[in-house]
Structure formats: C-alpha cells, structure tokens
Write a protein that holds these residues in place. Structure first.
Motif, PDB file in Angstrom:
ATOM      1  N   ARG A   1      -0.054  13.922 -11.820  1.00 16.91           N
ATOM      2  CA  ARG A   1      -1.045  13.096 -12.526  1.00 16.91           C
ATOM      3  C   ARG A   1      -2.178  13.959 -13.084  1.00 16.91           C
ATOM      4  NH1 ARG A   1       0.383   7.369 -12.803  1.00 16.91           N
ATOM      5  NH2 ARG A   1      -1.743   6.813 -12.342  1.00 16.91           N
TER       6      ARG A   1
ATOM      7  N   GLY B   1       7.070  11.232  -5.933  1.00 16.56           N
ATOM      8  CA  GLY B   1       8.230  10.344  -6.030  1.00 16.56           C
ATOM      9  C   GLY B   1       8.628  10.156  -7.481  1.00 16.56           C
ATOM     10  N   GLY B   2       8.138  11.036  -8.344  1.00 18.51           N
ATOM     11  CA  GLY B   2       8.458  10.934  -9.768  1.00 18.51           C
ATOM     12  C   GLY B   2       7.212  10.867 -10.630  1.00 18.51           C
ATOM     13  N   GLY B   3       6.089  10.502 -10.031  1.00 18.35           N
ATOM     14  CA  GLY B   3       4.859  10.370 -10.802  1.00 18.35           C
ATOM     15  C   GLY B   3       4.218  11.693 -11.172  1.00 18.35           C
TER      16      GLY B   3
ATOM     17  N   ASP C   1       1.001   3.084   3.438  1.00 18.19           N
ATOM     18  CA  ASP C   1       0.743   2.649   2.071  1.00 18.19           C
ATOM     19  C   ASP C   1      -0.574   1.889   1.980  1.00 18.19           C
ATOM     20  OD1 ASP C   1       3.115   1.133  -0.275  1.00 18.19           O
ATOM     21  OD2 ASP C   1       1.725   2.809  -0.436  1.00 18.19           O
ATOM     22  N   VAL C   2      -0.720   0.933   2.869  1.00 20.46           N
ATOM     23  CA  VAL C   2      -1.915   0.076   2.895  1.00 20.46           C
ATOM     24  C   VAL C   2      -3.154   0.912   3.182  1.00 20.46           C
ATOM     25  CG1 VAL C   2      -3.051  -1.779   4.176  1.00 20.46           C
ATOM     26  CG2 VAL C   2      -0.650  -1.998   3.569  1.00 20.46           C
TER      27      VAL C   2
ATOM     28  N   SER D   1       9.387   5.551   2.062  1.00 21.85           N
ATOM     29  CA  SER D   1       8.965   5.694   0.672  1.00 21.85           C
ATOM     30  C   SER D   1       9.357   4.523  -0.211  1.00 21.85           C
ATOM     31  CB  SER D   1       9.513   6.995   0.083  1.00 21.85           C
ATOM     32  OG  SER D   1      10.919   6.982   0.161  1.00 21.85           O
ATOM     33  N   SER D   2      10.195   3.638   0.281  1.00 19.18           N
ATOM     34  CA  SER D   2      10.582   2.522  -0.579  1.00 19.18           C
ATOM     35  C   SER D   2       9.995   1.189  -0.136  1.00 19.18           C
ATOM     36  CB  SER D   2      12.102   2.416  -0.633  1.00 19.18           C
ATOM     37  OG  SER D   2      12.596   2.179   0.679  1.00 19.18           O
ATOM     38  N   ASP D   3       9.169   1.184   0.881  1.00 19.40           N
ATOM     39  CA  ASP D   3       8.653  -0.084   1.403  1.00 19.40           C
ATOM     40  C   ASP D   3       7.147  -0.166   1.453  1.00 19.40           C
ATOM     41  OD1 ASP D   3      11.088  -0.990   3.942  1.00 19.40           O
ATOM     42  OD2 ASP D   3      10.708  -1.748   1.935  1.00 19.40           O
ATOM     43  N   ASN D   4       6.654  -1.344   1.432  1.00 17.02           N
ATOM     44  CA  ASN D   4       5.242  -1.568   1.724  1.00 17.02           C
ATOM     45  C   ASN D   4       5.072  -1.366   3.231  1.00 17.02           C
ATOM     46  OD1 ASN D   4       2.552  -2.460   1.251  1.00 17.02           O
ATOM     47  ND2 ASN D   4       3.109  -4.354   2.254  1.00 17.02           N
TER      48      ASN D   4
ATOM     49  N   ASN E   1      -8.080   5.337  -1.064  1.00 16.23           N
ATOM     50  CA  ASN E   1      -8.136   5.668  -2.484  1.00 16.23           C
ATOM     51  C   ASN E   1      -9.151   4.809  -3.209  1.00 16.23           C
ATOM     52  OD1 ASN E   1      -6.977   5.527  -5.427  1.00 16.23           O
ATOM     53  ND2 ASN E   1      -6.004   7.282  -4.471  1.00 16.23           N
ATOM     54  N   ARG E   2      -9.131   3.512  -2.936  1.00 15.50           N
ATOM     55  CA  ARG E   2     -10.070   2.580  -3.581  1.00 15.50           C
ATOM     56  C   ARG E   2     -11.509   2.910  -3.219  1.00 15.50           C
ATOM     57  NH1 ARG E   2      -7.220  -3.065  -2.213  1.00 15.50           N
ATOM     58  NH2 ARG E   2      -5.588  -3.017  -3.759  1.00 15.50           N
TER      59      ARG E   2
ATOM     60  N   ASN F   1      -4.012   3.256   0.260  1.00 19.32           N
ATOM     61  CA  ASN F   1      -4.523   2.462  -0.851  1.00 19.32           C
ATOM     62  C   ASN F   1      -6.014   2.196  -0.657  1.00 19.32           C
ATOM     63  OD1 ASN F   1      -4.694   0.871  -3.099  1.00 19.32           O
ATOM     64  ND2 ASN F   1      -3.686  -0.893  -2.188  1.00 19.32           N
TER      65      ASN F   1
ATOM     66  N   TYR G   1      -0.691   7.525  -4.113  1.00 24.37           N
ATOM     67  CA  TYR G   1      -1.285   6.467  -4.925  1.00 24.37           C
ATOM     68  C   TYR G   1      -1.751   6.980  -6.283  1.00 24.37           C
ATOM     69  CZ  TYR G   1      -1.201   1.819  -3.157  1.00 24.37           C
ATOM     70  OH  TYR G   1      -0.777   0.556  -2.840  1.00 24.37           O
TER      71      TYR G   1
END
Lengths: 253, 226
Positions: free
Chosen positions: A207, A202-204, A138-139, A131-134, A145-146, A142, A174
């Motif tokens: 949404r 993670g805190g977001g 994640d990729v 959760s703290s790294d790229n 999502n896009r 992303n 994301y």
C-alpha cells in the motif's frame, strides 16, 4: 544455513518450554534471549569465517545493517496453535515453523549480514486468526488501526546510531503497516540512514508504506522499490530473490 | 431542453465521473471513498426516480431480446449496488465507524470487492446500451445533431481507448476481483492516482463499447427489415 538452524533450534526450545506452561512473559523473554544470543553467535561466526573472504562482504558484515521486522508470529498469546498447514503466515522447514517476516529477514541477513531486530509489542495480539475469516485478531487490529494507536514496544535497539542501513519488514495489516511499526518509527530518528522496506501481504501489497515511512522519517533515504510478495509465496523465496532485489535497487553502491 | 432532462443528464454525468473514482479507492483517499460511495448511492436512487417510467412499464409490453438483456443487466446492477452499500457500511472506517462492527467483516470484504467490480462492468455495459440516449443529451444541450464526421471520430476514439482498456483489464487481472480469485485489492501507490483513474475510465469505455455493439446487434436481429 548454520545460523538459521541455531535460531530455529532456539525457537523450538522456546515453543516447547511455552507448551510446558510458562507464562507468556517468560516465553517472550526467552525469545528475546534467543535472538540476542544468536546475534552474538552471528557476529563471532562472521568474524571467523570472513577473514579470507571478499573485502566487500566484510565491510557490510553486520556492522552497520539493521534488519528490523514486525510479525504476527512471535507477538501472539499462543492460545490457539499455529497450524502450519492452514496458515499462510508461516514457512515450514522440516519440523520447524518460522513466521513469514522472520524468514524474509533471515534471507536478507544471509545476503547482507546485519543484525536482526524483532519488533515486539508489550501487549500480545490475539492468536485466533485465520486469514480467511473474521476473527479476534482481525477485530483487534481493525480497532487499533481506526484509533491510530501506538502500541508499546517491548524490545528496543540500543545502538541505533551505529546503523547506516535499516531494513524494515512488516505484513499488510488492514491495508496499512501494523501500528507497532509506527511505534518503531516514532521511537527512533532514522535521519541520514538508508531505509529499505520488505513486506508480505494477502495480495494488497505494501500500500502506501513508502509515503508513510518517508513522512515519518523525512531525513532518511527511503527506497521506493519495496520487496513485496504474497504470503503464499514467501516459502518459495530464496537468497537469490533477495540478491536480485538488492541488485535492482543498487544496494551497496 | 426540458428541466427533467437536464437533471437526468447531470445525474448520469456525475455518476459516470464518480464511478472510476470509487474504484481507485485507496489511491483517492479512504475517507473520501466512503463519502463518494454514499453520494453515489443517493444518485442511484435519484436515477431510479427520474426514470420511474421504466419501473411503471416493467410488466407491460413485449420483451424483445435486447429489452430482456437490458432488464437483466439493470437487475444485476441493482443487486450489486445494494450489496455494495451494505458491505461498505460494515467495512466503514470513517463515516460509519461508530457502528463498531465486529461481525461479518471478512464476508463484507468479499461481497464489497465482488459486487463493486461487477457493478463497474455492468454499469459500463449499461452505459453502452444507452449510448444513443447520452448522444441525445449532448445534441439537446448543443442544439444541433452530431455530424457524420464527428460520429466517426468518436467511434475511432472509443475503439482506441477501448483497446487500451482491454490491456488494463488484462494487466490488472480484474477478473480476479470479480470472481474472488484474489482476496485483497492491489494498488500501486507509486503511480499517480489520476493515471489509475484514467485506466478505469478506459475499462469503462471497453465495456460500454461492448454494451453498445451487443445491444445494436440484438436490435437488428429483432427488426431485420428496418
């Protein structure tokens, strides 16, 4: 508690089998089998146990409540081990590891009864995730999502018409609901049903999950008060927290 | 009013209006946020060009305490602005999505969150330090000076808004984002975007008021007889 222990035992079995060299397809089939058989177990258990219990509990017990959730745990290719110590996405119960969303789904089931449905994608997600790294996940996410992708789902709810209430749980991916949740909402018409959202992040926070869900299910009644916690707090949740939330939103009234 | 002054005033005014809009990012629309960010960066460059004398005189003259403070704050803003722009491009989901950035996203996320929040605080402080200039713009535009009563009314108004800004600062725990105590920004999507926008405006007022008082005190320390 017994229901949870059975499900957890099934999961351990599956994880062990997976470690013995099963293909990922077989592993997911086993997970699905585990979920289904535990569902049957639940129904029969409920039937036996609730004879002398409150009429209210019996009315809500499993018959019309669906608890659907999407989770990273259960949808990954397991190339990297799920490290319980460093991962904020799991809840450890003794030697057993549960995904956060799964844990929350089970708490909801403890309080409401209901059938748990795990939203599984046909294609698995990369397991490389911290959760703290790229990282690979994640990729990948992303990109999904896009593209506003709709990943194909591997599990389906056969009798969606039977349910009046749908709990829908997902992590914040994301800044949005995972695309698999969109696939789920596209697949089913939840008109006339009550939808309750639960979320970990993670805190977001969740949404704009409320407006997105309402938009996709315009004739469903979506509850605005979303049960949302930070992923680091999931392990401390209890049935009481769910009970408090449901009382707050007037569930069952 | 001189043409250059008018342009300066408009540029400063637009930046002041856009800054809190940028801060509410997701609530205002993620794609819009990216376009406004780019526009803000251009305005920032323009602001530097319009105030080129500041650059020219940077190595000249004496550095009083207040001038030193101002220079440090400006340097901080410049650094934050550049890092915010770079990280913004790396994180871009719309305007720069074609770049297909796969590396350094986590770092960019942290950098963008920290730098934009520091920029928010520092620019508000910067505004407060130059409040007299803003007042000057207003007076030139109106053609007359601000009266004593009006000055007092403004002062009270800013004080009240500033106190509310302090409440918002505490409620949103904004320092968490400044010091990376939180990894992701939380937005309450049940609230109206405009309400949250006003919350950020009130925080700008808070730091502007602090900037004004700090620079005012420091000036008086340097020139005790006047």
């Amino acid at each position: 508690m017994k229901k949870i222990k059975v499900l957890v035992l099934m999961l351990i079995l599956v994880t062990l089998l997976d470690g013995c060299g099963n293909t990922s397809n077989e592993a997911s089939e086993n997970t699905q089998a585990a979920t289904t058989s535990s569902k049957n177990e639940t129904a029969s258990e409920e039937a036996g146990l609730n004879e002398s219990e409150d009429q209210n509990t019996l009315e809500n017990a499993g018959s019309n409540v669906l608890i659907a959730y999407f989770s990273r745990i259960g949808n990954i290719d397991s190339e990297h081990e799920i490290d319980a110590v460093s991962s904020a996405s799991v809840v450890t119960q003794g030697e057993n590891i549960l995904g956060n969303m799964e844990y929350m789904a089970e708490l909801i089931r403890d309080v409401t009864g209901g059938d748990i449905h795990f939203i599984e994608t046909s294609k698995q997600y990369p397991s490389e995730y911290d959760s703290s790294d790229n990282n690979e996940l994640d990729v990948y996410v992303n990109k999904e999502n896009r593209e506003n992708a709709r990943p194909e789902l591997a599990t389906h709810v056969e009798n969606m018409d039977d349910y009046d209430v749908v709990f829908l749980g997902f992590p914040n991916w994301y800044g949005d609901m995972p695309m698999a949740v969109y696939s789920f909402l596209d697949e089913y018409d939840l008109s006339g049903k009550k939808i309750y959202l639960f979320n970990s992040s993670g805190g977001g926070g969740p949404r704009d999950a409320y407006s997105k869900t309402s938009g996709l299910e315009p004739d469903a009644e979506v509850e605005k008060n979303i049960f949302s916690v930070s992923h680091s707090q999931v392990a401390q949740l209890t049935d009481q927290d769910m009970q408090d939330w449901l009382s707050e939103i007037g569930y069952g009234n | 009013m001189k043409k250059k002054s008018i342009i300066k005033m408009i540029v400063d005014l637009i930046m002041t209006i856009l800054l809190p809009l940028l801060m509410i990012q997701a609530l205002a629309g993620e794609e819009l946020h990216e376009w406004i960010g780019i526009f803000m960066f251009l305005l920032f460059i323009l602001h530097h060009l319009l105030n080129f004398n500041w650059h020219k005189n940077l190595l000249k003259g004496k550095y009083s305490v207040v001038r030193s403070l101002g220079t440090v704050v400006n340097a901080g803003i410049l650094l934050c602005m550049i890092l915010s722009a770079i990280s913004g491009i790396l994180l871009s989901q719309y305007v720069f999505a074609f770049l297909n950035v796969n590396q350094g996203i986590s770092f960019a996320r942290a950098a963008h969150m920290i730098c934009t929040h520091w920029m928010f605080v520092l620019t508000s402080f910067h505004l407060g330090m130059h409040l007299k200039i803003m007042k000057g713009y207003m007076e030139q535009a109106r053609g007359k000076k601000l009266g004593t009563v009006s000055s007092r009314v403004f002062a009270i108004l800013f004080a009240v808004i500033g106190v509310y800004g302090l409440k918002v600062f505490i409620d949103t725990k904004l320092w968490q984002y400044m010091f990376y105590q939180a990894q992701f920004m939380f937005y309450d999507f049940n609230r109206m975007a405009f309400g949250v926008y006003l919350d950020y405006v009130s925080m700008m007022v808070l730091f502007a008021v602090i900037g004004y008082f700090v620079s005012d005190r420091l000036k008086k320390i340097s020139m005790p007889k006047k």
